[in-house]
Design an enzyme around this catalytic site. Structure first.
Site, PDB file in Angstrom:
ATOM      1  N   ASP A 131       0.818  -1.196   0.000  1.00  0.00           N
ATOM      2  CA  ASP A 131       0.000   0.000   0.000  1.00  0.00           C
ATOM      3  C   ASP A 131       0.864   1.262   0.000  1.00  0.00           C
ATOM      4  OD1 ASP A 131      -2.285   1.498   0.154  1.00  0.00           O
ATOM      5  OD2 ASP A 131      -2.462   1.392   2.323  1.00  0.00           O
ATOM      6  N   CYS A 185     -18.626  -7.202 -13.675  1.00  0.00           N
ATOM      7  CA  CYS A 185     -19.571  -6.247 -13.084  1.00  0.00           C
ATOM      8  C   CYS A 185     -20.892  -6.271 -13.866  1.00  0.00           C
ATOM      9  CB  CYS A 185     -18.999  -4.832 -13.105  1.00  0.00           C
ATOM     10  SG  CYS A 185     -17.849  -4.508 -11.756  1.00  0.00           S
ATOM     11  N   CYS A 191     -22.794  -0.633  -6.193  1.00  0.00           N
ATOM     12  CA  CYS A 191     -21.834   0.201  -5.452  1.00  0.00           C
ATOM     13  C   CYS A 191     -22.073   1.685  -5.737  1.00  0.00           C
ATOM     14  CB  CYS A 191     -20.395  -0.202  -5.767  1.00  0.00           C
ATOM     15  SG  CYS A 191     -19.999  -0.245  -7.523  1.00  0.00           S
ATOM     16  N   CYS A 211     -14.719  10.772  -1.017  1.00  0.00           N
ATOM     17  CA  CYS A 211     -14.884   9.459  -0.389  1.00  0.00           C
ATOM     18  C   CYS A 211     -14.747   9.570   1.139  1.00  0.00           C
ATOM     19  CB  CYS A 211     -13.827   8.525  -0.979  1.00  0.00           C
ATOM     20  SG  CYS A 211     -13.798   6.901  -0.239  1.00  0.00           S
ATOM     21  N   CYS A 238     -14.608   3.393   5.107  1.00  0.00           N
ATOM     22  CA  CYS A 238     -15.979   3.111   4.682  1.00  0.00           C
ATOM     23  C   CYS A 238     -15.934   1.847   3.832  1.00  0.00           C
ATOM     24  CB  CYS A 238     -16.520   4.284   3.870  1.00  0.00           C
ATOM     25  SG  CYS A 238     -18.038   3.925   2.950  1.00  0.00           S
ATOM     26  N   CYS A 241     -19.363   0.427  -0.472  1.00  0.00           N
ATOM     27  CA  CYS A 241     -19.360  -0.059  -1.865  1.00  0.00           C
ATOM     28  C   CYS A 241     -18.928  -1.523  -1.944  1.00  0.00           C
ATOM     29  CB  CYS A 241     -18.516   0.836  -2.771  1.00  0.00           C
ATOM     30  SG  CYS A 241     -16.870   1.187  -2.192  1.00  0.00           S
ATOM     31  N   CYS A 245     -21.582  -5.146  -2.721  1.00  0.00           N
ATOM     32  CA  CYS A 245     -21.188  -5.836  -3.956  1.00  0.00           C
ATOM     33  C   CYS A 245     -21.609  -7.304  -3.894  1.00  0.00           C
ATOM     34  CB  CYS A 245     -19.682  -5.735  -4.155  1.00  0.00           C
ATOM     35  SG  CYS A 245     -19.123  -6.635  -5.609  1.00  0.00           S
TER      36      CYS A 245
END
Ligand code: SF4
Ligand code: SF4
Length: 306
Positions: A131, A185, A191, A211, A238, A241, A245
């Site tokens: 990350d 998708c 989402c 966001c 959060c 989304c 899914c």
């Protein structure tokens, strides 16, 4: 099996043994398709105050500029989907932040994987990334066939959904490369419809500056009054989304004990969070990624939700 295939397969088996959910490999080269997308996103200021996103533009798109003589990008997924969730009707914390800071857990596993490569194969040089801003981890993971990037801009798979961390090992060894997978998708827009702040401005584009994760984790200043009442009780990150899914119906609980939360954390009510003291914060978030916002950051977020 030739030598390259043998090395590739032993690296993938070791990754499995170390607990990674999956491992995919791509040739280290300029990310041509991502370049205009990233440029556009930055030009439209969708990174908000995350200035670091503007840095190292070339390095972010080209791993050979990041790690000298690199040949392969090994992408790895580590599941963090918890077996037990927070109480209903409380202030919410993103599931990835329940336990020990993933940076520590994953760095340690990546170090072991690199060590294995060096012991089994020979003098291989490389760097581990978890990350970290200069690597477009989702793009690499998708290129390596580990999943597709959904309309919410997270990586996901049909088998396990999207609740996992992505990390990379960039090394100077040629390996067998994986092919990308297909997008599933379809016509779904769950989402986009569910995002509490309408941050998914169009399929596959998330305006980071809208966001809730950005506001509650990245933004160091005061939270904008215009956003009051829109955070849907999220106090750190959060998951909306991802929670909505359909592919996350297939999420399976992780088996990494370090990702288990402090037992008190799951039980805390809104009142407990509103009255949280520095001591409780230190206790329930011992070694957690939440510590990066500090006590003051978390209480700022909680005050905003009242
Ligand atoms: S994390 Fe939350 S706020 Fe951000 S895009 Fe997803 S649903 Fe929207
Ligand atoms: S909710 Fe639907 S559109 Fe969004 S990522 Fe999942 S499958 Fe794709």
């Amino acid at each position: 099996m030739n030598t390259k295939q043998k090395y590739t397969s032993s690296i993938k088996s070791e990754a499995k043994r170390l607990g990674f959910l999956s491992c995919g490999i791509s040739k280290a080269a300029f990310l041509e398709e991502e370049a205009p997308r990233l440029e556009n996103w930055l030009n439209q200021n969708m990174h908000g105050n995350m200035q670091y996103m503007e840095n190292h533009f070339d390095k972010r798109l080209d791993p050979t500029k990041l790690v000298e003589d690199s040949k392969s990008v090994i992408s790895l997924l580590l599941n963090y989907y918890p077996s037990q969730l927070q109480n209903q009707d409380t202030y919410k914390l993103s599931k990835y932040a329940y336990g020990t800071d993933y940076h520590f857990v994953i760095k340690n596993k990546l170090k072991q994987l690199l060590q294995f490569i060096q012991e089994e194969i020979g003098e291989v040089h490389g760097r581990a990334f978890v990350d970290s801003a200069p690597v477009l981890d989702k793009a690499w993971a998708a290129k390596s066939g580990l999943g597709w990037i959904g309309k919410h801009s997270n990586l996901l798979t049909q088998q396990t959904g999207s609740f996992y961390f992505i990390a990379e090992l960039i090394i100077d060894l040629d390996l067998e490369y994986d092919a990308i997978t297909t997008d599933h998708c379809g016509t779904c827009t769950a989402c986009i419809d569910a995002c509490p702040t309408q941050a998914i401005t169009e399929p596959y584009v998330v305006d980071g500056s809208k966001c809730i994760s950005y506001f509650t984790i990245e933004l160091k200043e005061q939270l904008p009054v215009s956003m009051k009442g829109t955070f849907d009780d999220w106090m750190f990150g959060c998951d909306v989304c991802q929670d909505v899914c359909p592919w996350n119906r297939f999420a399976k609980p992780h088996n990494e004990p370090l990702f288990n939360p402090h037992p008190e954390l799951l039980e805390m009510t809104k009142k407990d969070w509103q009255e949280i003291t520095q001591d409780t914060f230190t206790k329930v978030f011992k070694n957690s990624a939440v510590k990066r916002t500090k006590f003051s950051g978390l209480t700022r977020n909680i005050d905003f939700l009242k």
